[in-house]
Motif scaffolding. Structure first.
Motif, PDB file in Angstrom:
ATOM      1  N   GLU A 155       0.818  -1.216   0.000  1.00  0.00           N
ATOM      2  CA  GLU A 155       0.000   0.000   0.000  1.00  0.00           C
ATOM      3  C   GLU A 155       0.849   1.261   0.000  1.00  0.00           C
ATOM      4  O   GLU A 155       0.435   2.283  -0.527  1.00  0.00           O
ATOM      5  CB  GLU A 155      -0.930   0.016   1.212  1.00  0.00           C
ATOM      6  CG  GLU A 155      -2.074  -0.952   1.109  1.00  0.00           C
ATOM      7  CD  GLU A 155      -2.996  -0.895   2.311  1.00  0.00           C
ATOM      8  OE1 GLU A 155      -2.553  -0.429   3.383  1.00  0.00           O
ATOM      9  OE2 GLU A 155      -4.146  -1.302   2.170  1.00  0.00           O
ATOM     10  N   GLU A 156       2.036   1.199   0.575  1.00  0.00           N
ATOM     11  CA  GLU A 156       2.905   2.371   0.658  1.00  0.00           C
ATOM     12  C   GLU A 156       3.779   2.564  -0.582  1.00  0.00           C
ATOM     13  O   GLU A 156       4.505   3.552  -0.672  1.00  0.00           O
ATOM     14  CB  GLU A 156       3.814   2.279   1.891  1.00  0.00           C
ATOM     15  CG  GLU A 156       3.077   2.415   3.203  1.00  0.00           C
ATOM     16  CD  GLU A 156       2.438   1.115   3.655  1.00  0.00           C
ATOM     17  OE1 GLU A 156       2.876   0.047   3.188  1.00  0.00           O
ATOM     18  OE2 GLU A 156       1.493   1.163   4.451  1.00  0.00           O
ATOM     19  N   ASP A 157       3.751   1.616  -1.527  1.00  0.00           N
ATOM     20  CA  ASP A 157       4.563   1.754  -2.747  1.00  0.00           C
ATOM     21  C   ASP A 157       4.149   3.005  -3.511  1.00  0.00           C
ATOM     22  O   ASP A 157       2.960   3.327  -3.603  1.00  0.00           O
ATOM     23  CB  ASP A 157       4.406   0.537  -3.655  1.00  0.00           C
ATOM     24  CG  ASP A 157       5.197  -0.650  -3.163  1.00  0.00           C
ATOM     25  OD1 ASP A 157       6.050  -0.481  -2.265  1.00  0.00           O
ATOM     26  OD2 ASP A 157       4.975  -1.760  -3.689  1.00  0.00           O
ATOM     27  N   LEU A 158       5.122   3.684  -4.068  1.00  0.00           N
ATOM     28  CA  LEU A 158       4.852   4.889  -4.857  1.00  0.00           C
ATOM     29  C   LEU A 158       4.229   4.515  -6.195  1.00  0.00           C
ATOM     30  O   LEU A 158       4.456   3.424  -6.727  1.00  0.00           O
ATOM     31  CB  LEU A 158       6.136   5.669  -5.082  1.00  0.00           C
ATOM     32  CG  LEU A 158       6.831   6.213  -3.844  1.00  0.00           C
ATOM     33  CD1 LEU A 158       8.120   6.907  -4.240  1.00  0.00           C
ATOM     34  CD2 LEU A 158       5.918   7.172  -3.100  1.00  0.00           C
ATOM     35  N   VAL A 159       3.462   5.423  -6.747  1.00  0.00           N
ATOM     36  CA  VAL A 159       2.834   5.215  -8.050  1.00  0.00           C
ATOM     37  C   VAL A 159       3.895   4.977  -9.120  1.00  0.00           C
ATOM     38  O   VAL A 159       3.728   4.136 -10.001  1.00  0.00           O
ATOM     39  CB  VAL A 159       1.927   6.415  -8.413  1.00  0.00           C
ATOM     40  CG1 VAL A 159       1.428   6.325  -9.831  1.00  0.00           C
ATOM     41  CG2 VAL A 159       0.759   6.497  -7.452  1.00  0.00           C
ATOM     42  N   ALA A 160       5.033   5.675  -9.019  1.00  0.00           N
ATOM     43  CA  ALA A 160       6.113   5.501  -9.995  1.00  0.00           C
ATOM     44  C   ALA A 160       6.653   4.080  -9.972  1.00  0.00           C
ATOM     45  O   ALA A 160       6.927   3.495 -11.029  1.00  0.00           O
ATOM     46  CB  ALA A 160       7.237   6.496  -9.704  1.00  0.00           C
ATOM     47  N   SER A 161       6.798   3.485  -8.796  1.00  0.00           N
ATOM     48  CA  SER A 161       7.298   2.106  -8.734  1.00  0.00           C
ATOM     49  C   SER A 161       6.258   1.121  -9.242  1.00  0.00           C
ATOM     50  O   SER A 161       6.604   0.088  -9.819  1.00  0.00           O
ATOM     51  CB  SER A 161       7.735   1.757  -7.316  1.00  0.00           C
ATOM     52  OG  SER A 161       6.627   1.694  -6.450  1.00  0.00           O
ATOM     53  N   VAL A 162       4.979   1.422  -9.065  1.00  0.00           N
ATOM     54  CA  VAL A 162       3.919   0.558  -9.590  1.00  0.00           C
ATOM     55  C   VAL A 162       3.909   0.609 -11.120  1.00  0.00           C
ATOM     56  O   VAL A 162       3.758  -0.421 -11.780  1.00  0.00           O
ATOM     57  CB  VAL A 162       2.549   0.954  -9.000  1.00  0.00           C
ATOM     58  CG1 VAL A 162       1.414   0.255  -9.709  1.00  0.00           C
ATOM     59  CG2 VAL A 162       2.526   0.661  -7.516  1.00  0.00           C
TER      60      VAL A 162
ATOM     61  N   MET B 204      -2.719  10.215 -11.413  1.00  0.00           N
ATOM     62  CA  MET B 204      -2.222  10.125 -10.047  1.00  0.00           C
ATOM     63  C   MET B 204      -0.819  10.707  -9.978  1.00  0.00           C
ATOM     64  O   MET B 204      -0.037  10.588 -10.911  1.00  0.00           O
ATOM     65  CB  MET B 204      -2.211   8.669  -9.601  1.00  0.00           C
ATOM     66  CG  MET B 204      -3.587   8.053  -9.558  1.00  0.00           C
ATOM     67  SD  MET B 204      -3.546   6.338  -9.059  1.00  0.00           S
ATOM     68  CE  MET B 204      -2.953   6.490  -7.386  1.00  0.00           C
ATOM     69  N   SER B 205      -0.490  11.320  -8.867  1.00  0.00           N
ATOM     70  CA  SER B 205       0.842  11.854  -8.652  1.00  0.00           C
ATOM     71  C   SER B 205       1.826  10.698  -8.512  1.00  0.00           C
ATOM     72  O   SER B 205       1.540   9.701  -7.845  1.00  0.00           O
ATOM     73  CB  SER B 205       0.858  12.712  -7.390  1.00  0.00           C
ATOM     74  OG  SER B 205       2.181  13.059  -7.053  1.00  0.00           O
ATOM     75  N   ALA B 206       2.992  10.827  -9.136  1.00  0.00           N
ATOM     76  CA  ALA B 206       3.986   9.752  -9.120  1.00  0.00           C
ATOM     77  C   ALA B 206       4.579   9.549  -7.737  1.00  0.00           C
ATOM     78  O   ALA B 206       5.179   8.513  -7.471  1.00  0.00           O
ATOM     79  CB  ALA B 206       5.094  10.058 -10.120  1.00  0.00           C
ATOM     80  N   TRP B 207       4.402  10.477  -6.827  1.00  0.00           N
ATOM     81  CA  TRP B 207       5.030  10.385  -5.507  1.00  0.00           C
ATOM     82  C   TRP B 207       4.035  10.077  -4.396  1.00  0.00           C
ATOM     83  O   TRP B 207       4.368  10.176  -3.231  1.00  0.00           O
ATOM     84  CB  TRP B 207       5.800  11.663  -5.220  1.00  0.00           C
ATOM     85  CG  TRP B 207       6.747  11.945  -6.323  1.00  0.00           C
ATOM     86  CD1 TRP B 207       6.711  13.002  -7.176  1.00  0.00           C
ATOM     87  CD2 TRP B 207       7.846  11.131  -6.756  1.00  0.00           C
ATOM     88  NE1 TRP B 207       7.720  12.906  -8.103  1.00  0.00           N
ATOM     89  CE2 TRP B 207       8.440  11.771  -7.866  1.00  0.00           C
ATOM     90  CE3 TRP B 207       8.382   9.930  -6.323  1.00  0.00           C
ATOM     91  CZ2 TRP B 207       9.526  11.235  -8.530  1.00  0.00           C
ATOM     92  CZ3 TRP B 207       9.479   9.398  -6.992  1.00  0.00           C
ATOM     93  CH2 TRP B 207      10.037  10.056  -8.070  1.00  0.00           C
TER      94      TRP B 207
ATOM     95  N   ASN C 258      -8.028  -0.953  -9.105  1.00  0.00           N
ATOM     96  CA  ASN C 258      -8.030  -1.039 -10.567  1.00  0.00           C
ATOM     97  C   ASN C 258      -7.547   0.282 -11.146  1.00  0.00           C
ATOM     98  O   ASN C 258      -8.057   1.345 -10.803  1.00  0.00           O
ATOM     99  CB  ASN C 258      -9.439  -1.347 -11.091  1.00  0.00           C
ATOM    100  CG  ASN C 258      -9.943  -2.670 -10.573  1.00  0.00           C
ATOM    101  OD1 ASN C 258      -9.187  -3.629 -10.469  1.00  0.00           O
ATOM    102  ND2 ASN C 258     -11.218  -2.723 -10.233  1.00  0.00           N
ATOM    103  N   PHE C 259      -6.576   0.178 -12.073  1.00  0.00           N
ATOM    104  CA  PHE C 259      -5.961   1.366 -12.644  1.00  0.00           C
ATOM    105  C   PHE C 259      -5.827   1.219 -14.149  1.00  0.00           C
ATOM    106  O   PHE C 259      -5.895   0.119 -14.689  1.00  0.00           O
ATOM    107  CB  PHE C 259      -4.577   1.593 -12.023  1.00  0.00           C
ATOM    108  CG  PHE C 259      -4.612   1.754 -10.538  1.00  0.00           C
ATOM    109  CD1 PHE C 259      -4.917   2.976  -9.970  1.00  0.00           C
ATOM    110  CD2 PHE C 259      -4.356   0.679  -9.703  1.00  0.00           C
ATOM    111  CE1 PHE C 259      -4.958   3.128  -8.596  1.00  0.00           C
ATOM    112  CE2 PHE C 259      -4.396   0.818  -8.338  1.00  0.00           C
ATOM    113  CZ  PHE C 259      -4.699   2.042  -7.781  1.00  0.00           C
TER     114      PHE C 259
END
Length: 132
Positions: free
Chosen positions: A35-42, A78-81, A91-92
């Protein structure tokens, strides 16, 4: 004692199953993330899974060229950070960043209005297919 070690929580937090749909691809990519992973890493993980599965169209591997949307929340990217679990969604949708369409051409570059089309026409007429 062994039972206690198995029930020990991970230091990163809860894991969630994420479903990422890539525009133009056959189906979603599913993988686990914290849940804490950044959007950029996803986005980076989704691109790696996409390439590993050999899906088409080819996307590349630079996560800076892509935007992640959550269709349930709204049309904003979504913000990358931010953390991936901050919205509570699973779902994205992944798509490329839009390119700039309004590029300013300087007069010193030698480009004239309509010059590129004329050059394209001349080049296309000069190509000839040779028959055997």
């Amino acid at each position: 004692m062994l039972l206690y070690n198995k029930q020990k929580k991970n230091a990163k937090g809860n894991r969630i199953l994420i479903s990422v749909t890539v525009l133009g691809s056959a189906g979603p990519i599913r993988f686990l993330a914290y849940e804490e992973d950044l959007v950029a890493s996803v986005i980076d993980t989704a691109l790696k899974c996409y390439a590993r599965e050999g899906r088409l169209p080819l996307l590349g591997s630079d996560f800076n060229d892509f935007i992640l949307y959550c269709p349930m929340v709204g049309p904003e990217s979504m913000s990358a950070w931010k953390g991936i679990g901050s919205l509570g969604a699973r779902n994205f949708t992944l798509c490329r960043k839009p390119e700039e369409k309004n590029k300013v051409v300087k007069e010193g570059d030698g480009a004239r209005k309509g010059g590129s089309f004329k050059a394209w026409i001349n080049k296309s007429f000069s190509l000839r297919v040779s028959t055997h």
